[in-house]
Design a protein around this motif. Structure first.
Motif, PDB file in Angstrom:
ATOM      1  N   ILE A 312      44.676  52.748  41.202  1.00  0.00           N
ATOM      2  CA  ILE A 312      45.818  51.853  41.425  1.00  0.00           C
ATOM      3  C   ILE A 312      45.929  50.780  40.330  1.00  0.00           C
ATOM      4  CG2 ILE A 312      44.562  50.242  42.948  1.00  0.00           C
ATOM      5  CD1 ILE A 312      47.182  50.003  44.590  1.00  0.00           C
ATOM      6  N   CYS A 313      44.796  50.408  39.741  1.00  0.00           N
ATOM      7  CA  CYS A 313      44.765  49.286  38.797  1.00  0.00           C
ATOM      8  C   CYS A 313      45.441  49.667  37.481  1.00  0.00           C
ATOM      9  CB  CYS A 313      43.310  48.902  38.553  1.00  0.00           C
ATOM     10  SG  CYS A 313      43.114  47.601  37.355  1.00  0.00           S
ATOM     11  N   ILE A 314      46.424  48.860  37.068  1.00  0.00           N
ATOM     12  CA  ILE A 314      47.126  49.148  35.814  1.00  0.00           C
ATOM     13  C   ILE A 314      46.647  48.226  34.692  1.00  0.00           C
ATOM     14  CG2 ILE A 314      49.187  50.036  36.970  1.00  0.00           C
ATOM     15  CD1 ILE A 314      50.505  47.251  36.149  1.00  0.00           C
ATOM     16  N   SER A 315      45.424  47.699  34.847  1.00  0.00           N
ATOM     17  CA  SER A 315      44.959  46.704  33.875  1.00  0.00           C
ATOM     18  C   SER A 315      44.968  47.236  32.438  1.00  0.00           C
ATOM     19  CB  SER A 315      43.572  46.188  34.251  1.00  0.00           C
ATOM     20  OG  SER A 315      42.629  47.218  34.126  1.00  0.00           O
ATOM     21  N   PRO A 329      51.369  47.041  41.686  1.00  0.00           N
ATOM     22  CA  PRO A 329      51.613  47.020  43.141  1.00  0.00           C
ATOM     23  C   PRO A 329      50.520  46.277  43.919  1.00  0.00           C
ATOM     24  CG  PRO A 329      51.026  49.236  42.378  1.00  0.00           C
ATOM     25  CD  PRO A 329      51.259  48.401  41.152  1.00  0.00           C
ATOM     26  N   ALA A 330      49.334  46.201  43.353  1.00  0.00           N
ATOM     27  CA  ALA A 330      48.232  45.555  44.082  1.00  0.00           C
ATOM     28  C   ALA A 330      48.153  44.054  43.827  1.00  0.00           C
ATOM     29  CB  ALA A 330      46.905  46.209  43.686  1.00  0.00           C
ATOM     30  N   PHE A 331      48.878  43.560  42.820  1.00  0.00           N
ATOM     31  CA  PHE A 331      48.767  42.149  42.404  1.00  0.00           C
ATOM     32  C   PHE A 331      49.071  41.199  43.557  1.00  0.00           C
ATOM     33  CE2 PHE A 331      50.815  38.225  40.792  1.00  0.00           C
ATOM     34  CZ  PHE A 331      49.777  37.721  40.023  1.00  0.00           C
ATOM     35  N   GLN A 334      46.320  43.675  47.627  1.00  0.00           N
ATOM     36  CA  GLN A 334      44.907  44.118  47.710  1.00  0.00           C
ATOM     37  C   GLN A 334      44.053  43.418  46.653  1.00  0.00           C
ATOM     38  OE1 GLN A 334      47.629  46.169  47.427  1.00  0.00           O
ATOM     39  NE2 GLN A 334      46.977  48.295  47.743  1.00  0.00           N
ATOM     40  N   CYS A 335      44.686  43.019  45.585  1.00  0.00           N
ATOM     41  CA  CYS A 335      43.916  42.492  44.455  1.00  0.00           C
ATOM     42  C   CYS A 335      44.174  40.999  44.251  1.00  0.00           C
ATOM     43  CB  CYS A 335      44.285  43.271  43.186  1.00  0.00           C
ATOM     44  SG  CYS A 335      43.297  42.804  41.752  1.00  0.00           S
ATOM     45  N   THR A 336      43.164  40.190  44.483  1.00  0.00           N
ATOM     46  CA  THR A 336      43.220  38.737  44.262  1.00  0.00           C
ATOM     47  C   THR A 336      41.895  38.349  43.594  1.00  0.00           C
ATOM     48  OG1 THR A 336      42.120  38.144  46.331  1.00  0.00           O
ATOM     49  CG2 THR A 336      44.517  38.419  46.427  1.00  0.00           C
ATOM     50  N   PRO A 340      38.870  41.244  43.698  1.00  0.00           N
ATOM     51  CA  PRO A 340      39.464  41.864  42.509  1.00  0.00           C
ATOM     52  C   PRO A 340      39.255  43.379  42.478  1.00  0.00           C
ATOM     53  CG  PRO A 340      37.406  40.767  41.954  1.00  0.00           C
ATOM     54  CD  PRO A 340      37.635  40.514  43.412  1.00  0.00           C
ATOM     55  N   LEU A 341      40.287  44.100  42.107  1.00  0.00           N
ATOM     56  CA  LEU A 341      40.142  45.540  41.904  1.00  0.00           C
ATOM     57  C   LEU A 341      39.856  45.846  40.441  1.00  0.00           C
ATOM     58  CD1 LEU A 341      43.059  47.020  44.044  1.00  0.00           C
ATOM     59  CD2 LEU A 341      40.628  46.927  44.591  1.00  0.00           C
ATOM     60  N   GLY A 342      40.428  45.035  39.588  1.00  0.00           N
ATOM     61  CA  GLY A 342      40.226  45.250  38.150  1.00  0.00           C
ATOM     62  C   GLY A 342      39.647  44.000  37.529  1.00  0.00           C
ATOM     63  N   ALA A 343      39.062  44.178  36.350  1.00  0.00           N
ATOM     64  CA  ALA A 343      38.378  43.054  35.721  1.00  0.00           C
ATOM     65  C   ALA A 343      39.357  41.985  35.239  1.00  0.00           C
ATOM     66  CB  ALA A 343      37.524  43.539  34.565  1.00  0.00           C
ATOM     67  N   THR A 344      40.613  42.347  34.969  1.00  0.00           N
ATOM     68  CA  THR A 344      41.573  41.332  34.531  1.00  0.00           C
ATOM     69  C   THR A 344      41.888  40.340  35.649  1.00  0.00           C
ATOM     70  OG1 THR A 344      43.234  43.014  34.946  1.00  0.00           O
ATOM     71  CG2 THR A 344      42.778  42.491  32.650  1.00  0.00           C
ATOM     72  N   MET A 345      41.485  40.652  36.884  1.00  0.00           N
ATOM     73  CA  MET A 345      41.670  39.704  37.981  1.00  0.00           C
ATOM     74  C   MET A 345      40.434  38.816  38.145  1.00  0.00           C
ATOM     75  SD  MET A 345      43.757  38.487  40.141  1.00  0.00           S
ATOM     76  CE  MET A 345      45.087  39.405  40.897  1.00  0.00           C
ATOM     77  N   VAL A 346      39.375  39.129  37.418  1.00  0.00           N
ATOM     78  CA  VAL A 346      38.121  38.410  37.644  1.00  0.00           C
ATOM     79  C   VAL A 346      37.985  37.202  36.727  1.00  0.00           C
ATOM     80  CG1 VAL A 346      35.628  38.560  37.472  1.00  0.00           C
ATOM     81  CG2 VAL A 346      36.920  40.425  38.456  1.00  0.00           C
ATOM     82  N   ALA A 351      44.499  38.332  32.317  1.00  0.00           N
ATOM     83  CA  ALA A 351      45.914  38.031  32.536  1.00  0.00           C
ATOM     84  C   ALA A 351      46.237  37.987  34.039  1.00  0.00           C
ATOM     85  CB  ALA A 351      46.776  39.072  31.832  1.00  0.00           C
ATOM     86  N   CYS A 352      45.680  38.898  34.821  1.00  0.00           N
ATOM     87  CA  CYS A 352      46.018  38.937  36.254  1.00  0.00           C
ATOM     88  C   CYS A 352      45.541  37.666  36.955  1.00  0.00           C
ATOM     89  CB  CYS A 352      45.402  40.175  36.902  1.00  0.00           C
ATOM     90  SG  CYS A 352      46.053  41.719  36.205  1.00  0.00           S
ATOM     91  N   ALA A 353      44.317  37.237  36.653  1.00  0.00           N
ATOM     92  CA  ALA A 353      43.789  36.023  37.290  1.00  0.00           C
ATOM     93  C   ALA A 353      44.558  34.794  36.829  1.00  0.00           C
ATOM     94  CB  ALA A 353      42.307  35.865  36.972  1.00  0.00           C
TER      95      ALA A 353
HETATM   96  S1  SF4 Z   1      43.351  43.689  38.095  1.00  0.00           S
HETATM   97 FE1  SF4 Z   1      45.565  43.363  37.721  1.00  0.00          FE
HETATM   98  S2  SF4 Z   1      46.302  45.415  37.200  1.00  0.00           S
HETATM   99 FE2  SF4 Z   1      44.287  45.723  38.200  1.00  0.00          FE
HETATM  100  S3  SF4 Z   1      44.745  46.014  40.376  1.00  0.00           S
HETATM  101 FE3  SF4 Z   1      44.407  43.825  40.079  1.00  0.00          FE
HETATM  102  S4  SF4 Z   1      46.467  42.962  39.743  1.00  0.00           S
HETATM  103 FE4  SF4 Z   1      46.603  45.176  39.419  1.00  0.00          FE
END
Ligand code: SF4
Lengths: 372, 90
Positions: A312-315, A329-331, A334-336, A340-346, A351-353
């Motif tokens: 699902i992660c488009i990072s 879709p997860a931003f 599911q992903c906070t 975090p689902l992806g490292a860009t949220m960590v 960018a996501c965080a």
């Molecule tokens: S890290 Fe970013 S791209 Fe990956 S699932 Fe989370 S919001 Fe989506």
């Protein structure tokens, strides 16, 4: 603080933003390469100050975000060993592996320690001769001299119970990979100021020539970034493609020769897998043969660990400037940053965080001074 | 991750054979390894990243940039007649 406050001056920032507006007559897409720049842009709402036709897309420049999932899983496998003290920069602790993060592993009883400087690991190694001390050596060119020095010093000081898990990444091959992608949108780059403080900018000159793309070496404070944007926009408007330096107080063309020398002694260039992107040829550092005995990957036999990233992660697309975090879709669902689902949220520089933490739609130019 | 913070050297020493400095970050003092800036002296401003001084901040270049920015300021004022912003040139 000198060299900080004057680069956060709200009035100057507004003037620069006005100047950018005057300069930009067409639509331009600029990428800031470095996650530290992304963080500043979002924190100070700099993109909101820019005219609508100047778009900033966020680059792959957060080493925490691009460290491959299997490298994280290998780190976790080592950290779980009872004979190991696992040392890491703090921002790696919450990066999700396939089934845990270092915080969770620590809570389960592993000896995981956060270090400020890589050299701290040597103190820990000396104080714990019955343990194996392993340092997770990640980073870009900026961090490579520090991580090289700890290996060098371990040998100088005859420290036997120390090794490094190296996952270093290099910026120029990533910039080239972005430009080579058929769906690339980026027309100019804000170059990574601190990477260039070490490496200089000679490696970027052929990129500028080959792709006819302006690159402006840029710092991290609001004024620095706006100045970088202005210089890049002027180049684009005038049809120039040059290497310019908007961070002259800190960066010289040759970089830092003493630091480069140490990097060359300890590391060699290797192919490297980037999280969300895949393998980029010659885009990383590994230990040279001379320092193999410090290679934690070999010592603990974790090099066979392979991992699959969540679908699902488009990072990967976020990191290449093709998508914005809120396109995912997860931003924010599911992903906070908490889950975090992806490292860009960590990482705070992901960018996501950055988008999540600064409530993307609320930021105003007023934040410049109040949040400084 | 590539965060590097400006600070001023206020003491130089050695630790296990490694050249180190005490660096003042606006009131907070921390140690940094000076191996990569062998020529830096007390009073210099340097950028520090993960405990290593990586670059000397060049006062002349900083002043030049600021000169450029303040000239741009005045040009804009001619353009739209706004007031003097009055920031200081370091
Ligand atoms: S890290 Fe970013 S791209 Fe990956 S699932 Fe989370 S919001 Fe989506």
């Amino acid at each position: 603080m000198k060299y900080l406050d004057e680069y956060r001056d709200q009035q100057v920032a507004r003037k620069l933003a006005d100047e950018i507006q005057r300069a930009a007559t067409r639509r331009w897409v600029l990428m800031e390469v470095c996650g530290g720049q992304t963080h500043s842009i979002v924190k100070y709402g700099l993109d909101a100050l820019l005219p609508e036709n100047v778009e900033l897309v966020h680059g792959p420049g957060c080493p925490v975000c691009v460290t491959s999932l299997e490298m994280i899983d290998r780190a976790h496998a080592i950290a779980r060993r009872p004979d190991v003290i696992f040392c890491s920069f703090g921002d790696m602790l919450r990066v999700p592996g396939s089934n845990a993060d270092l915080f969770k592993i620590k809570a389960e009883g592993a000896n995981v320690r956060v270090v400020y400087s890589p050299l701290d690991c040597l103190k820990i190694a000396r104080a714990n001769p019955d343990k194996q001390v392993v340092f997770f050596a990640i980073g870009f060119e900026t961090t490579a001299p520090a991580n090289a020095m700890v290996v060098w010093q371990a040998r100088e000081q005859g420290i036997q119970n120390f090794s490094v898990l190296v996952s270093h990444v290099l910026v120029p091959p990533a910039v080239t990979a972005i430009l080579d992608a058929p769906d690339n949108r980026v027309q100019a780059f804000l170059g990574p100021g601190h990477v260039c403080a070490i490496a200089g900018w000679t490696e970027y000159e052929p990129i500028v020539g080959r792709y006819r793309v302006p690159i402006v070496i840029t710092g991290f404070e609001p004024i620095d970034i706006l100045q970088g944007v202005l210089m890049a926009v002027r180049q684009l408007e005038q049809g120039r493609a040059e290497l310019e330096n908007a961070y002259a107080r800190a960066v010289r063309r040759e970089g830092n020769p003493a630091a480069q020398q140490m990097i060359d002694r300890v590391f060699r260039v290797c192919d490297r897998a980037w999280r969300g992107i895949g393998i980029i040829p010659r885009s990383g550092f590994a230990l040279t043969d001379e320092f193999q005995q410090y290679d934690a990957g070999q010592i603990f036999g974790v090099e066979t660990i392979q991992s699959v990233e969540p679908a699902i992660c488009i990072s990967g697309q976020v990191l290449r400037g093709l998508k914005k975090p809120h396109d995912c879709p997860a931003f924010g669902k599911q992903c906070t940053p908490e889950t975090p689902l992806g490292a860009t949220m960590v990482s705070a520089e992901g960018a996501c965080a950055a988008y999540y933490n600064y409530g993307r739609h609320l930021v105003a130019a007023e934040s410049l001074v109040t949040r400084a | 991750m590539c965060l590097a913070i400006p600070g001023q050297i206020n003491g130089l020493h050695e630790n296990a054979g490694v050249p180190m400095a005490k660096i003042d970050f606006g009131g907070i003092t921390r140690e940094a390894c000076m191996s990569y800036l062998p020529d830096a002296i007390i009073g210099d401003y340097v950028l520090v990243h993960v405990g290593f001084a990586i670059s000397k901040l060049d006062a002349e270049e900083a002043a030049r940039t600021y000169q450029y920015l303040s000239e741009m300021d005045q040009l804009s004022e001619l353009d739209d007649g706004e007031e003097e912003t009055g920031h200081e040139v370091p």
